[in-house]
Design a protein around this motif. Structure first.
Motif, PDB file in Angstrom:
ATOM      1  N   ASP A 263       0.815  -1.130  -0.002  1.00  0.00           N
ATOM      2  CA  ASP A 263      -0.058  -0.269   0.025  1.00  0.00           C
ATOM      3  C   ASP A 263       0.757   1.291  -0.043  1.00  0.00           C
ATOM      4  OD1 ASP A 263       1.128  -0.345   2.490  1.00  0.00           O
ATOM      5  OD2 ASP A 263      -0.703   0.378   3.452  1.00  0.00           O
ATOM      6  N   TYR A 264       1.315   1.613  -1.207  1.00  0.00           N
ATOM      7  CA  TYR A 264       2.051   2.911  -1.461  1.00  0.00           C
ATOM      8  C   TYR A 264       1.422   3.775  -2.471  1.00  0.00           C
ATOM      9  CZ  TYR A 264       5.737   6.500  -2.339  1.00  0.00           C
ATOM     10  OH  TYR A 264       6.318   7.536  -2.401  1.00  0.00           O
ATOM     11  N   PRO A 265       1.276   5.085  -2.299  1.00  0.00           N
ATOM     12  CA  PRO A 265       1.350   5.708  -0.780  1.00  0.00           C
ATOM     13  C   PRO A 265       0.381   4.938   0.014  1.00  0.00           C
ATOM     14  CG  PRO A 265       0.745   7.185  -2.643  1.00  0.00           C
ATOM     15  CD  PRO A 265       0.757   6.037  -3.295  1.00  0.00           C
ATOM     16  N   PRO A 266       0.677   4.920   1.332  1.00  0.00           N
ATOM     17  CA  PRO A 266      -0.342   4.165   2.391  1.00  0.00           C
ATOM     18  C   PRO A 266      -1.710   4.460   2.428  1.00  0.00           C
ATOM     19  CG  PRO A 266       1.791   5.382   3.557  1.00  0.00           C
ATOM     20  CD  PRO A 266       1.746   5.833   2.190  1.00  0.00           C
ATOM     21  N   GLY A 267      -2.243   3.577   2.215  1.00  0.00           N
ATOM     22  CA  GLY A 267      -3.774   3.644   2.129  1.00  0.00           C
ATOM     23  C   GLY A 267      -4.264   3.395   0.759  1.00  0.00           C
ATOM     24  N   ALA A 268      -3.283   3.755  -0.314  1.00  0.00           N
ATOM     25  CA  ALA A 268      -3.699   3.520  -1.771  1.00  0.00           C
ATOM     26  C   ALA A 268      -3.979   1.940  -1.921  1.00  0.00           C
ATOM     27  CB  ALA A 268      -2.590   3.950  -2.755  1.00  0.00           C
ATOM     28  N   PRO A 269      -4.336   1.639  -3.087  1.00  0.00           N
ATOM     29  CA  PRO A 269      -5.025   0.373  -3.553  1.00  0.00           C
ATOM     30  C   PRO A 269      -3.571  -0.177  -3.886  1.00  0.00           C
ATOM     31  CG  PRO A 269      -5.859   1.728  -5.042  1.00  0.00           C
ATOM     32  CD  PRO A 269      -5.394   2.543  -4.076  1.00  0.00           C
ATOM     33  N   PRO A 270      -3.388  -1.533  -3.561  1.00  0.00           N
ATOM     34  CA  PRO A 270      -2.000  -2.305  -3.933  1.00  0.00           C
ATOM     35  C   PRO A 270      -1.687  -1.937  -5.408  1.00  0.00           C
ATOM     36  CG  PRO A 270      -3.555  -3.777  -2.970  1.00  0.00           C
ATOM     37  CD  PRO A 270      -4.381  -2.582  -3.105  1.00  0.00           C
ATOM     38  N   GLN A 271      -0.349  -1.745  -5.715  1.00  0.00           N
ATOM     39  CA  GLN A 271      -0.077  -1.646  -6.954  1.00  0.00           C
ATOM     40  C   GLN A 271       1.517  -2.417  -7.150  1.00  0.00           C
ATOM     41  OE1 GLN A 271      -0.039   2.697  -7.915  1.00  0.00           O
ATOM     42  NE2 GLN A 271       0.653   2.213 -10.131  1.00  0.00           N
ATOM     43  N   LEU A 272       1.258  -3.117  -8.111  1.00  0.00           N
ATOM     44  CA  LEU A 272       2.607  -3.971  -8.390  1.00  0.00           C
ATOM     45  C   LEU A 272       3.625  -3.235  -8.356  1.00  0.00           C
ATOM     46  CD1 LEU A 272       1.452  -7.301 -10.280  1.00  0.00           C
ATOM     47  CD2 LEU A 272       2.206  -7.162  -7.820  1.00  0.00           C
ATOM     48  N   GLU A 273       3.737  -2.196  -9.386  1.00  0.00           N
ATOM     49  CA  GLU A 273       4.905  -1.564  -9.709  1.00  0.00           C
ATOM     50  C   GLU A 273       5.664  -1.155  -8.344  1.00  0.00           C
ATOM     51  OE1 GLU A 273       1.971  -1.278 -11.181  1.00  0.00           O
ATOM     52  OE2 GLU A 273       2.805  -1.693 -13.470  1.00  0.00           O
ATOM     53  N   TYR A 274       4.905  -0.518  -7.454  1.00  0.00           N
ATOM     54  CA  TYR A 274       5.537   0.080  -6.317  1.00  0.00           C
ATOM     55  C   TYR A 274       6.318  -1.359  -5.462  1.00  0.00           C
ATOM     56  CZ  TYR A 274       3.847   4.596  -7.224  1.00  0.00           C
ATOM     57  OH  TYR A 274       3.361   5.604  -7.665  1.00  0.00           O
ATOM     58  N   VAL A 275       5.607  -2.469  -5.284  1.00  0.00           N
ATOM     59  CA  VAL A 275       6.011  -3.310  -4.750  1.00  0.00           C
ATOM     60  C   VAL A 275       7.251  -3.781  -5.288  1.00  0.00           C
ATOM     61  CG1 VAL A 275       5.696  -5.920  -4.104  1.00  0.00           C
ATOM     62  CG2 VAL A 275       3.946  -4.233  -3.668  1.00  0.00           C
ATOM     63  N   TYR A 276       7.275  -3.993  -6.484  1.00  0.00           N
ATOM     64  CA  TYR A 276       8.397  -4.604  -7.500  1.00  0.00           C
ATOM     65  C   TYR A 276       9.677  -3.680  -7.395  1.00  0.00           C
ATOM     66  CZ  TYR A 276       5.724  -8.638  -8.048  1.00  0.00           C
ATOM     67  OH  TYR A 276       4.749  -9.942  -7.770  1.00  0.00           O
ATOM     68  N   SER A 277       9.328  -2.342  -7.462  1.00  0.00           N
ATOM     69  CA  SER A 277      10.589  -1.360  -7.564  1.00  0.00           C
ATOM     70  C   SER A 277      10.821  -0.969  -6.299  1.00  0.00           C
ATOM     71  CB  SER A 277       9.993  -0.083  -8.265  1.00  0.00           C
ATOM     72  OG  SER A 277       8.980   0.433  -7.618  1.00  0.00           O
ATOM     73  N   THR A 278      10.297  -1.698  -5.166  1.00  0.00           N
ATOM     74  CA  THR A 278      10.940  -1.836  -3.784  1.00  0.00           C
ATOM     75  C   THR A 278      11.703  -3.101  -3.694  1.00  0.00           C
ATOM     76  OG1 THR A 278       9.046  -0.507  -3.097  1.00  0.00           O
ATOM     77  CG2 THR A 278      10.418  -1.576  -1.476  1.00  0.00           C
ATOM     78  N   VAL A 279      11.090  -4.328  -3.961  1.00  0.00           N
ATOM     79  CA  VAL A 279      11.939  -5.379  -3.606  1.00  0.00           C
ATOM     80  C   VAL A 279      12.952  -5.806  -4.480  1.00  0.00           C
ATOM     81  CG1 VAL A 279      10.071  -6.337  -2.277  1.00  0.00           C
ATOM     82  CG2 VAL A 279      10.159  -6.865  -4.884  1.00  0.00           C
ATOM     83  N   TYR A 280      12.943  -5.551  -5.853  1.00  0.00           N
ATOM     84  CA  TYR A 280      13.793  -5.982  -6.832  1.00  0.00           C
ATOM     85  C   TYR A 280      15.065  -5.300  -6.680  1.00  0.00           C
ATOM     86  CZ  TYR A 280      10.372  -9.131  -8.906  1.00  0.00           C
ATOM     87  OH  TYR A 280       9.246 -10.197  -9.216  1.00  0.00           O
ATOM     88  N   PRO A 281      15.187  -3.924  -6.700  1.00  0.00           N
ATOM     89  CA  PRO A 281      16.504  -3.200  -6.381  1.00  0.00           C
ATOM     90  C   PRO A 281      17.318  -3.510  -5.040  1.00  0.00           C
ATOM     91  CG  PRO A 281      14.993  -1.903  -7.230  1.00  0.00           C
ATOM     92  CD  PRO A 281      14.064  -3.135  -6.844  1.00  0.00           C
ATOM     93  N   ALA A 282      16.421  -3.776  -3.990  1.00  0.00           N
ATOM     94  CA  ALA A 282      16.922  -4.275  -2.745  1.00  0.00           C
ATOM     95  C   ALA A 282      17.448  -5.550  -2.888  1.00  0.00           C
ATOM     96  CB  ALA A 282      15.922  -4.245  -1.591  1.00  0.00           C
ATOM     97  N   SER A 283      16.931  -6.451  -3.711  1.00  0.00           N
ATOM     98  CA  SER A 283      17.221  -7.732  -3.744  1.00  0.00           C
ATOM     99  C   SER A 283      18.701  -7.821  -4.556  1.00  0.00           C
ATOM    100  CB  SER A 283      16.410  -8.766  -4.595  1.00  0.00           C
ATOM    101  OG  SER A 283      15.221  -8.716  -3.713  1.00  0.00           O
ATOM    102  N   GLN A 284      18.729  -6.796  -5.540  1.00  0.00           N
ATOM    103  CA  GLN A 284      19.971  -6.811  -6.447  1.00  0.00           C
ATOM    104  C   GLN A 284      20.992  -6.174  -5.525  1.00  0.00           C
ATOM    105  OE1 GLN A 284      20.334  -7.895  -9.491  1.00  0.00           O
ATOM    106  NE2 GLN A 284      22.485  -7.117  -9.722  1.00  0.00           N
ATOM    107  N   ASN A 285      20.708  -5.191  -4.602  1.00  0.00           N
ATOM    108  CA  ASN A 285      21.904  -4.593  -3.699  1.00  0.00           C
ATOM    109  C   ASN A 285      22.162  -5.907  -2.802  1.00  0.00           C
ATOM    110  OD1 ASN A 285      21.715  -2.238  -4.668  1.00  0.00           O
ATOM    111  ND2 ASN A 285      21.615  -1.358  -2.763  1.00  0.00           N
TER     112      ASN A 285
END
Lengths: 206, 206
Positions: free
Chosen positions: A117-139
């Motif tokens: 839920d980014y921004p908090p309260g917004a409906p789930p959006q895959l792009e925000y989830v994946y642009s959070t987890v994949y760069p972190a996973s790459q690091n």
């Protein structure tokens, strides 16, 4: 370690030793993961660091059940028509089979997640989830490699999401991105196999 | 440059100089991007490297039209209730406004894309696209930072997909992941602002 050397030699390591990893190294890897890019610096990530033997076994069982049929089908197709499969894919398949059998023996499995839920309260959006987890996973995998630790960037979670959610007790608003085993590698680091830049770059328009 | 220092100081650079980037540096950045993790080493990525002034202006116009209302709303809300907005978000907002006005002046804009049919012929699956483009984008920004080049990891494409597709002449099976301006930074590199690891790590289960 120099970043270019790290990237060039960050091979997927599907054969890992069961030896434990010092906490100090694990901390550095997690620190690096949390320095990654993410939407609006929201840092909506969460890292489940699994070291408990029973938890790792549950994860291995869930992933193995879900993924094995896929890799076995591919392996069978490869046996039937060996000339149709390139050696790189054969190596990946053999490695994947080994990894599925031994996933629980890796000293650590990191499951990289994000609140959806980014921004908090917004409906789930895959792009925000994946642009959070994949760069972190790459690091995470780059930092591990720089410290001599092997990893493989997997999305095993896609094949057994409900089982993993239950094992990890994930809240409803948290989504998984990657399942990354971490350990000292049984094989050597070396250059990754990639196509030349010229084949994948387009100037000014596709 | 050491990988940990690179990650720790890889600030989003929204103020970029118009000075050109030597081809040799751009090549190293693209090389690094193509060493990233990706599903089954399929490497289904494609990088549109935009240097043509008119193409950059078209991109700036499309992105700016689409994104400005969002950033202006946020800026207005911040002015109405300044205490409710933390200084980091205020800086990001101001920087985003500057970037929207000056995007076309960056010497290079890289649009990181991927074919959306992995395995080839399969129906489009966002996870494969994003686990291709986001790790590559992360490698790209890290490599740039190590070479003294500034970038900012944006998903501007999400707000103006049809216009950008047309400008870049993208084939139907190609999807965009990030729009990354690249140039020498006007401001200094320095430590990124992130939450402590302890706040985002969960051991064995969430």
């Amino acid at each position: 370690m120099d970043i270019f050397e790290t990237m060039q030699t960050c091979r997927a390591m599907r054969y890992l030793k069961p030896d434990p990893i010092p906490d100090a190294l694990l901390d550095r890897v997690l620190f690096a993961a949390t320095r990654a890019s993410n939407p609006g610096n929201s840092q909506r990530w969460g890292f489940v660091v699994v070291r408990d033997a029973e938890q790792k076994q549950r994860i291995q069982a869930a992933v193995s059940d879900a993924v094995r049929s896929v890799t076995e089908q591919a392996a069978e197709a490869a046996r039937a028509e060996p000339d149709a499969v390139d050696p790189m894919n054969q190596r990946i398949l053999a490695g994947a089979g080994h990894l599925l059998d031994h996933l629980h023996l890796a000293p650590v499995i990191v499951v990289v997640c994000a609140h959806n839920d980014y921004p908090p309260g917004a409906p789930p959006q895959l792009e925000y989830v994946y642009s959070t987890v994949y760069p972190a996973s790459q690091n995470l995998i780059l930092a591990a490699r720089a410290l001599g630790l092997g990893t493989v960037f997997t999305t095993f979670n896609l094949s057994c999401e409900p089982a993993l959610r239950e094992i990890l007790a994930l809240p409803e608003d948290v989504q998984m991105g990657t399942v990354i085993p971490l350990g000292y590698p049984e094989r050597d680091f070396g250059p990754v196999t990639r196509r030349p830049v010229a084949e994948v770059v387009h100037y000014d328009r596709w």
